[in-house]
Design an enzyme around this catalytic site. Sequence first.
Site, PDB file in Angstrom:
ATOM      1  N   GLY A 226      -4.898 -10.650  -2.405  1.00  0.00           N
ATOM      2  CA  GLY A 226      -5.244 -10.492  -3.815  1.00  0.00           C
ATOM      3  C   GLY A 226      -6.734 -10.684  -4.043  1.00  0.00           C
TER       4      GLY A 226
ATOM      5  N   GLU B 184       0.845  -1.199   0.000  1.00  0.00           N
ATOM      6  CA  GLU B 184       0.000   0.000   0.000  1.00  0.00           C
ATOM      7  C   GLU B 184       0.884   1.255   0.000  1.00  0.00           C
ATOM      8  OE1 GLU B 184      -3.415  -0.118   0.442  1.00  0.00           O
ATOM      9  OE2 GLU B 184      -3.643  -2.245   0.897  1.00  0.00           O
TER      10      GLU B 184
ATOM     11  N   LYS C  41      -4.612 -11.023  12.508  1.00  0.00           N
ATOM     12  CA  LYS C  41      -4.839 -12.375  11.974  1.00  0.00           C
ATOM     13  C   LYS C  41      -4.469 -13.453  13.003  1.00  0.00           C
ATOM     14  CE  LYS C  41      -4.239 -10.929   7.156  1.00  0.00           C
ATOM     15  NZ  LYS C  41      -3.245 -10.703   6.099  1.00  0.00           N
TER      16      LYS C  41
ATOM     17  N   ASP D  54      -1.289  -5.915  10.757  1.00  0.00           N
ATOM     18  CA  ASP D  54      -2.183  -6.810   9.993  1.00  0.00           C
ATOM     19  C   ASP D  54      -2.016  -8.260  10.476  1.00  0.00           C
ATOM     20  OD1 ASP D  54      -3.723  -7.331   7.252  1.00  0.00           O
ATOM     21  OD2 ASP D  54      -2.016  -8.692   7.259  1.00  0.00           O
TER      22      ASP D  54
HETATM   23  N1  HSE Z   1      -2.057  -6.399   3.233  1.00  0.00           N
HETATM   24  C1  HSE Z   1      -2.380  -7.781   3.422  1.00  0.00           C
HETATM   25  C2  HSE Z   1      -1.173  -8.635   3.044  1.00  0.00           C
HETATM   26  C3  HSE Z   1      -3.587  -8.137   2.598  1.00  0.00           C
HETATM   27  O1  HSE Z   1      -0.199  -8.100   2.502  1.00  0.00           O
HETATM   28  O2  HSE Z   1      -1.157  -9.832   3.321  1.00  0.00           O
HETATM   29  C4  HSE Z   1      -4.284  -9.378   3.030  1.00  0.00           C
HETATM   30  O3  HSE Z   1      -4.803  -9.277   4.314  1.00  0.00           O
END
Ligand code: HSE
Length: 401
Positions: free
Chosen positions: A297, A185, A200, A196
Amino acid sequence: MVNIAILGCGTVGSGVFEIINTNQEIVNFKAGKELKIKYVLDLRDFPGSPIQDVLVRDINTIVEDPEVEVVVEAMGGVEPAYTYVKSALLAGKSVCTSNKELVAKHGAELLRIAAEHNRNFLFEASVGGGIPIIRPLNQHLTADKICEITGILNGTTNYILTKMYKEGLDFNTVLKEAQDLGYAEKDPTADIEGFDACRKIAILASLANGKSVDFEDVYTEGITKITDIDFKYADKMGRSIKLLGKCKLEDDGIVVSVSPRLLAPEHPLFHVSGVVNGVLVRGNVVGDLVFIGSGAGKLPTASAIVSDVVDAVRHLNVTTTIQWEEEKLEVLDFSKSKKQFFVRVLGQDKNKVESAFGNVTYVDAGIQNELGFITESMSENSYEEKAAKLDGIITRIRVEA
Ligand code: HSE
């Protein structure tokens, strides 16, 4: 026929639209009913696309329409996704989402609301993109005590670390390249700082233990301090560096963390490269299972969402139990967990190193005016105490056992 609404038509939402249309025959067959996308909620226009024909701006059009039975949430972020999802569930619709921020923060509550209304809240796409991991943990690994989950859960950072490993490039060069290619990003903070992956692993840890692991309790360290020099040492050790989300049952409790680790070639995740994700699940009776595939994706993520839509359509008026209670799971203080550390320190004084750390194993990567060494196994606290006695520490990276 079952009517579906998609909230948010960005990368993932448009992927869901595409799959339900292009794989119509197979999806309808698997669902046992014909699926129809009745609405797409988005503020943008989609001129020339069939999306335009079903486009709405107001969430109430969807929530108040009794014909809509399944809602796909692909907006991302906690708000307004939380408000929209909650009102859809309260209105008696099942919801399928890829939104890990939403699931990590409100997953248990949304599951309860869904169950109170005999509906489903499903989130296969929230972890590991297209990899089936939520359903296996919830439905298949029900005979096991889950001793460990270790995952490469973020494609962007795995892409960056793989490039650094293979091409000897420095972090900023690879990050810029990843941004130019659209893998990272424009604001990469959530990925490179580990936020992130933190959400998870909190979701996986909650599912594995049936109670809520607060993502704010997860020790989280990203990859921004990893350098090309670190990879030179890793190479000498025959190891690579990966960002690992870990949930591990230790003697005194469960430790949940995200941090870069030095990984040996024997580790099942060593060869998980590029944007690919991988999850190792260790059960006390099944042993080790490894799940590998596209972790991000448009189509992989949308594939996981559509699999949830199929599941929701198969169970329109009955809740498929997901064991995840709102009660908080107290995780063990990360500072007490033990491991070996790789350390780089300025200077060449081995006496100083050994008087602080005792027995160490030196690693010579041919770097001038510094020493690299691996400590014995010790707690994070103990490492900090010893490190405070040694001036000039450049970095430390945890060694994965
Ligand atoms: N930004 C995240 C990644 C997208 O690179 O894995 C999927 O959650």
